[in-house]
Design an enzyme around this catalytic site. Structure first.
Site, PDB file in Angstrom:
ATOM      1  N   LYS A  22      38.431   8.705   7.085  1.00  0.00           N
ATOM      2  CA  LYS A  22      37.385   8.576   6.058  1.00  0.00           C
ATOM      3  C   LYS A  22      36.316   7.580   6.505  1.00  0.00           C
ATOM      4  O   LYS A  22      35.123   7.850   6.423  1.00  0.00           O
ATOM      5  CB  LYS A  22      38.040   8.082   4.753  1.00  0.00           C
ATOM      6  CG  LYS A  22      37.086   7.520   3.746  1.00  0.00           C
ATOM      7  CD  LYS A  22      37.771   7.198   2.445  1.00  0.00           C
ATOM      8  CE  LYS A  22      38.105   5.748   2.211  1.00  0.00           C
ATOM      9  NZ  LYS A  22      36.967   4.831   2.118  1.00  0.00           N
ATOM     10  N   ASN A  23      36.778   6.423   7.009  1.00  0.00           N
ATOM     11  CA  ASN A  23      35.826   5.360   7.309  1.00  0.00           C
ATOM     12  C   ASN A  23      35.032   5.596   8.591  1.00  0.00           C
ATOM     13  O   ASN A  23      34.137   4.810   8.926  1.00  0.00           O
ATOM     14  CB  ASN A  23      36.542   4.009   7.348  1.00  0.00           C
ATOM     15  CG  ASN A  23      36.977   3.570   5.958  1.00  0.00           C
ATOM     16  OD1 ASN A  23      36.623   4.213   4.964  1.00  0.00           O
ATOM     17  ND2 ASN A  23      37.739   2.487   5.880  1.00  0.00           N
ATOM     18  N   CYS A 116      35.310   1.444  -4.909  1.00  0.00           N
ATOM     19  CA  CYS A 116      36.483   0.852  -5.541  1.00  0.00           C
ATOM     20  C   CYS A 116      36.129  -0.437  -6.262  1.00  0.00           C
ATOM     21  O   CYS A 116      35.367  -1.252  -5.750  1.00  0.00           O
ATOM     22  CB  CYS A 116      37.514   0.486  -4.466  1.00  0.00           C
ATOM     23  SG  CYS A 116      38.730   1.740  -4.216  1.00  0.00           S
ATOM     24  N   ARG A 121      31.801  -6.900  -4.257  1.00  0.00           N
ATOM     25  CA  ARG A 121      31.570  -6.371  -2.917  1.00  0.00           C
ATOM     26  C   ARG A 121      30.078  -6.480  -2.665  1.00  0.00           C
ATOM     27  O   ARG A 121      29.319  -5.539  -2.841  1.00  0.00           O
ATOM     28  CB  ARG A 121      32.068  -4.940  -2.805  1.00  0.00           C
ATOM     29  CG  ARG A 121      33.567  -4.859  -2.898  1.00  0.00           C
ATOM     30  CD  ARG A 121      34.076  -3.476  -2.676  1.00  0.00           C
ATOM     31  NE  ARG A 121      34.166  -3.142  -1.276  1.00  0.00           N
ATOM     32  CZ  ARG A 121      34.938  -2.163  -0.797  1.00  0.00           C
ATOM     33  NH1 ARG A 121      35.670  -1.439  -1.611  1.00  0.00           N
ATOM     34  NH2 ARG A 121      34.966  -1.891   0.475  1.00  0.00           N
ATOM     35  N   PRO A 122      29.653  -7.653  -2.227  1.00  0.00           N
ATOM     36  CA  PRO A 122      28.220  -7.897  -2.095  1.00  0.00           C
ATOM     37  C   PRO A 122      27.613  -7.125  -0.925  1.00  0.00           C
ATOM     38  O   PRO A 122      28.324  -6.676  -0.028  1.00  0.00           O
ATOM     39  CB  PRO A 122      28.142  -9.405  -1.852  1.00  0.00           C
ATOM     40  CG  PRO A 122      29.464  -9.781  -1.297  1.00  0.00           C
ATOM     41  CD  PRO A 122      30.460  -8.796  -1.804  1.00  0.00           C
ATOM     42  N   ASP A 305      43.309  -2.554   3.723  1.00  0.00           N
ATOM     43  CA  ASP A 305      43.530  -1.214   3.163  1.00  0.00           C
ATOM     44  C   ASP A 305      45.005  -0.786   3.198  1.00  0.00           C
ATOM     45  O   ASP A 305      45.354   0.274   2.691  1.00  0.00           O
ATOM     46  CB  ASP A 305      42.685  -0.171   3.920  1.00  0.00           C
ATOM     47  CG  ASP A 305      41.213  -0.264   3.554  1.00  0.00           C
ATOM     48  OD1 ASP A 305      40.888  -0.987   2.599  1.00  0.00           O
ATOM     49  OD2 ASP A 305      40.389   0.386   4.222  1.00  0.00           O
ATOM     50  N   ARG A 397      39.839   9.944  -3.638  1.00  0.00           N
ATOM     51  CA  ARG A 397      38.703   9.440  -2.841  1.00  0.00           C
ATOM     52  C   ARG A 397      39.043   9.391  -1.353  1.00  0.00           C
ATOM     53  O   ARG A 397      38.156   9.515  -0.512  1.00  0.00           O
ATOM     54  CB  ARG A 397      38.322   8.023  -3.292  1.00  0.00           C
ATOM     55  CG  ARG A 397      37.538   7.973  -4.598  1.00  0.00           C
ATOM     56  CD  ARG A 397      37.005   6.575  -4.827  1.00  0.00           C
ATOM     57  NE  ARG A 397      36.560   6.028  -3.548  1.00  0.00           N
ATOM     58  CZ  ARG A 397      36.802   4.804  -3.111  1.00  0.00           C
ATOM     59  NH1 ARG A 397      37.449   3.944  -3.843  1.00  0.00           N
ATOM     60  NH2 ARG A 397      36.383   4.408  -1.932  1.00  0.00           N
TER      61      ARG A 397
HETATM   62  C1  UD1 Z   1      35.057  -1.314   4.885  1.00  0.00           C
HETATM   63  C2  UD1 Z   1      35.939  -0.136   4.588  1.00  0.00           C
HETATM   64  C3  UD1 Z   1      37.009  -0.507   3.584  1.00  0.00           C
HETATM   65  C4  UD1 Z   1      37.776  -1.745   4.042  1.00  0.00           C
HETATM   66  C5  UD1 Z   1      36.825  -2.878   4.434  1.00  0.00           C
HETATM   67  C6  UD1 Z   1      37.537  -4.042   5.085  1.00  0.00           C
HETATM   68  C7  UD1 Z   1      34.439   1.768   4.889  1.00  0.00           C
HETATM   69  C8  UD1 Z   1      33.732   2.910   4.262  1.00  0.00           C
HETATM   70  N1  UD1 Z   1      35.118   0.929   4.052  1.00  0.00           N
HETATM   71  O1  UD1 Z   1      34.431  -1.683   3.654  1.00  0.00           O
HETATM   72  O2  UD1 Z   1      37.896   0.603   3.442  1.00  0.00           O
HETATM   73  O3  UD1 Z   1      38.598  -2.200   2.994  1.00  0.00           O
HETATM   74  O4  UD1 Z   1      35.855  -2.390   5.385  1.00  0.00           O
HETATM   75  O5  UD1 Z   1      38.239  -3.639   6.203  1.00  0.00           O
HETATM   76  O6  UD1 Z   1      34.455   1.627   6.090  1.00  0.00           O
HETATM   77  N2  UD1 Z   1      30.847  -9.042   2.582  1.00  0.00           N
HETATM   78  C9  UD1 Z   1      29.873  -9.908   2.150  1.00  0.00           C
HETATM   79  N3  UD1 Z   1      28.571  -9.485   2.166  1.00  0.00           N
HETATM   80  C10 UD1 Z   1      28.206  -8.244   2.581  1.00  0.00           C
HETATM   81  C11 UD1 Z   1      29.210  -7.375   3.030  1.00  0.00           C
HETATM   82  C12 UD1 Z   1      30.524  -7.809   3.012  1.00  0.00           C
HETATM   83  O7  UD1 Z   1      30.162 -11.034   1.748  1.00  0.00           O
HETATM   84  O8  UD1 Z   1      27.004  -7.938   2.579  1.00  0.00           O
HETATM   85  C13 UD1 Z   1      32.267  -9.476   2.560  1.00  0.00           C
HETATM   86  C14 UD1 Z   1      33.094  -8.683   1.543  1.00  0.00           C
HETATM   87  O9  UD1 Z   1      33.016  -9.210   0.245  1.00  0.00           O
HETATM   88  C15 UD1 Z   1      34.490  -8.798   2.118  1.00  0.00           C
HETATM   89  C16 UD1 Z   1      34.236  -8.837   3.630  1.00  0.00           C
HETATM   90  O10 UD1 Z   1      32.872  -9.169   3.800  1.00  0.00           O
HETATM   91  O11 UD1 Z   1      35.091 -10.000   1.742  1.00  0.00           O
HETATM   92  C17 UD1 Z   1      34.554  -7.551   4.333  1.00  0.00           C
HETATM   93  O12 UD1 Z   1      33.830  -6.499   3.762  1.00  0.00           O
HETATM   94  P1  UD1 Z   1      33.294  -5.312   4.640  1.00  0.00           P
HETATM   95  O13 UD1 Z   1      33.892  -5.389   5.998  1.00  0.00           O
HETATM   96  O14 UD1 Z   1      31.809  -5.278   4.532  1.00  0.00           O
HETATM   97  O15 UD1 Z   1      33.884  -4.054   3.888  1.00  0.00           O
HETATM   98  P2  UD1 Z   1      33.188  -2.663   3.663  1.00  0.00           P
HETATM   99  O16 UD1 Z   1      32.302  -2.330   4.800  1.00  0.00           O
HETATM  100  O17 UD1 Z   1      32.642  -2.627   2.287  1.00  0.00           O
END
Ligand code: UD1
Length: 418
Positions: A22-23, A116, A121-122, A305, A397
């Site tokens: 998926k990712n 989710c 999730r900023p 995950d 999902r």
């Molecule tokens: C992706 C995966 C998700 C997985 C996550 C962590 C996809 C589609 N989803 O989500 O399944 O759980 O990686 O392995 O690939 N953060 C910030 N600011 C930002 C972005 C992120 O502070 O702008 C923080 C988040 O709150 C979190 C951390 O960074 O604590 C990791 O998030 P991130 O790696 O960005 O996760 P996703 O890309 O949303």
């Protein structure tokens, strides 16, 4: 609304084909917007996140043609750079389209993304990184507005290795002027997969999979055919379910390397694991022993995950465990549901303290998010008695044909409309 009815207690035997990740598929679909040529992606998983991404692409004017399990995206007639809130709220990964849209249209408008509900999730890192490439960003009534005359490569240092931000920068930078360097990049295998796909389109990206990614902008990208990697989280979910229920399960098209942190823990639990090229065989014959601690970390650490599934496993092991969630603050929402099934777990801040009980007992529980939902399914399959899992749209999902695959292994699980 649909629910699962599960009669627990069956051991699991047989083999499962792991779906395409998926990712990987989601950012790759977002990348299809970067070319006017057709892009063909093979063996896409039948999950609602992918359906929603395709819905968004269609809204942007792309044509999507399904051919068996493959999808062809033709973006030559894409003419819209706005993702409305009803679509963006369905799918957090719609944020990847910011990078693609700004690259293609020099402007993008997207409602704050959904996905989710696992805590804040900023998207601040996505936005500050795009700014470094020359994008002007403003916010208006729940929408993020992006504009630029030209994208220019730059050095970007991520405060934390965000998967989504790393991918979004790659998508914005592949056709930017000059070189972009991402430091403290996320190292997940899906990022390396996106690099492979972009390079097949004619991009010049290197370093993905390490913490520094280099992107030399190119003028044009062409179409291609691509098979993304297999889903390490789906693979891990089946392994944990087999460990909990007992039995012998073989995964086909799996990457042991991509889930080595999980395999390490499952061996510590007492499971026997054999690896033969792209097959992983897990045997679980007796009550398992707790691992002392599990702490989620960015790749190659233990994946967030798989945290919920592994906590469910610890609940029925002999001994005590502490599970620490370092990535998403509210990823323990499934814990009260596991308690309804007899688990002995206490959550304090980022830690779940688990004291193993002999068995789960069947109960009616509610899936609150994708992975937590999968954990409840494994718990119910291993439980004594009948369970109902409500709100399974969360599970849809990310898991294609989930109950069908589990039934093939001998699980007593059916889907019914409520
Ligand atoms: C992706 C995966 C998700 C997985 C996550 C962590 C996809 C589609 N989803 O989500 O399944 O759980 O990686 O392995 O690939 N953060 C910030 N600011 C930002 C972005 C992120 O502070 O702008 C923080 C988040 O709150 C979190 C951390 O960074 O604590 C990791 O998030 P991130 O790696 O960005 O996760 P996703 O890309 O949303």
């Amino acid at each position: 609304m649909e629910k699962y009815i599960i009669n627990g207690g069956n051991r699991l035997y047989g083999s499962v084909n792991v779906q395409t990740a998926k990712n990987s598929v989601l950012p790759i679909l977002a990348a299809a917007v970067l070319t006017d040529d057709q892009v063909k992606i093979l063996n896409i998983p039948h999950i609602s996140d992918v359906k929603n991404m395709v819905k968004i692409l269609t809204r942007l004017g792309c044509k999507a043609i399904f051919e068996d399990d493959n999808i062809i995206i033709d973006s030559s007639v894409a003419d819209c750079y706005e993702i409305p809130s009803e679509l963006a709220h369905e799918l957090r990964s719609s944020v990847f389209l910011l990078g693609s849209l700004i690259s293609r249209f020099k402007t993008a408008k997207i409602a704050y993304p959904g996905g989710c509900d696992i805590g804040l999730r900023p998207v601040d890192l996505h936005l500050s990184s795009l700014k470094r490439l020359g994008v002007e960003i403003s916010e208006d009534n729940g929408y993020i507005l992006c504009k630029c005359d030209k994208l220019r490569g730059n050095e970007i240092m991520l405060d934390c290795p965000s998967v989504g931000a790393t991918e979004n920068i790659m998508l914005a930078a592949v056709k930017a002027e000059g070189v972009t360097v991402i430091k403290n990049a996320a190292r997940e295998p899906e990022i390396e997969d996106l690099q492979k796909f972009l390079n097949k389109m004619g991009a010049k990206v290197k370093g993905a999979g390490s913490s520094t990614v280099y992107i030399q902008g190119v003028k044009e990208l062409k179409g291609c055919e691509y098979q993304p990697i297999s889903d390490r989280i789906e693979a891990g979910t089946f392994l944990v379910a087999a460990a909990m229920c007992g039995g012998e399960v073989e995964l086909n098209r799996a990457s042991a390397e991509n889930i080595s942190s999980l395999l390490h823990k499952l061996r510590e639990n007492g499971c026997k694991i054999r690896i033969n090229s792209d097959k992983i065989l897990l045997e679980s014959n007796k009550r398992l022993t707790s691992v002392k601690s599990i702490e989620t970390q960015p790749y190659p650490g233990f994946p967030t995950d798989l945290q919920a599934q592994m906590t469910a496993l610890c609940c029925i092991c002999r001994g005590q465990s502490i599970i620490t969630e370092n990535l998403f603050e509210t990823r323990f929402k499934y814990v009260p549901e596991l308690r309804k099934m007899g688990a002995d777990v206490t959550v304090i801040n980022r830690n779940a303290f688990v004291r193993g009980v002999e068995k789960f007992k069947g109960a009616t529980v509610i899936a609150q998010d994708l992975r937590g939902g999968a954990a409840l399914v494994s718990a119910a399959l291993s439980a004594e008695g009948r369970s109902e899992i409500l709100d399974i749209s969360h599970i849809d999902r990310g898991y294609g044909a989930f109950e069908y695959k589990l039934r093939q292994l001998g699980g007593d699980i059916i889907r019914v409309s409520v």
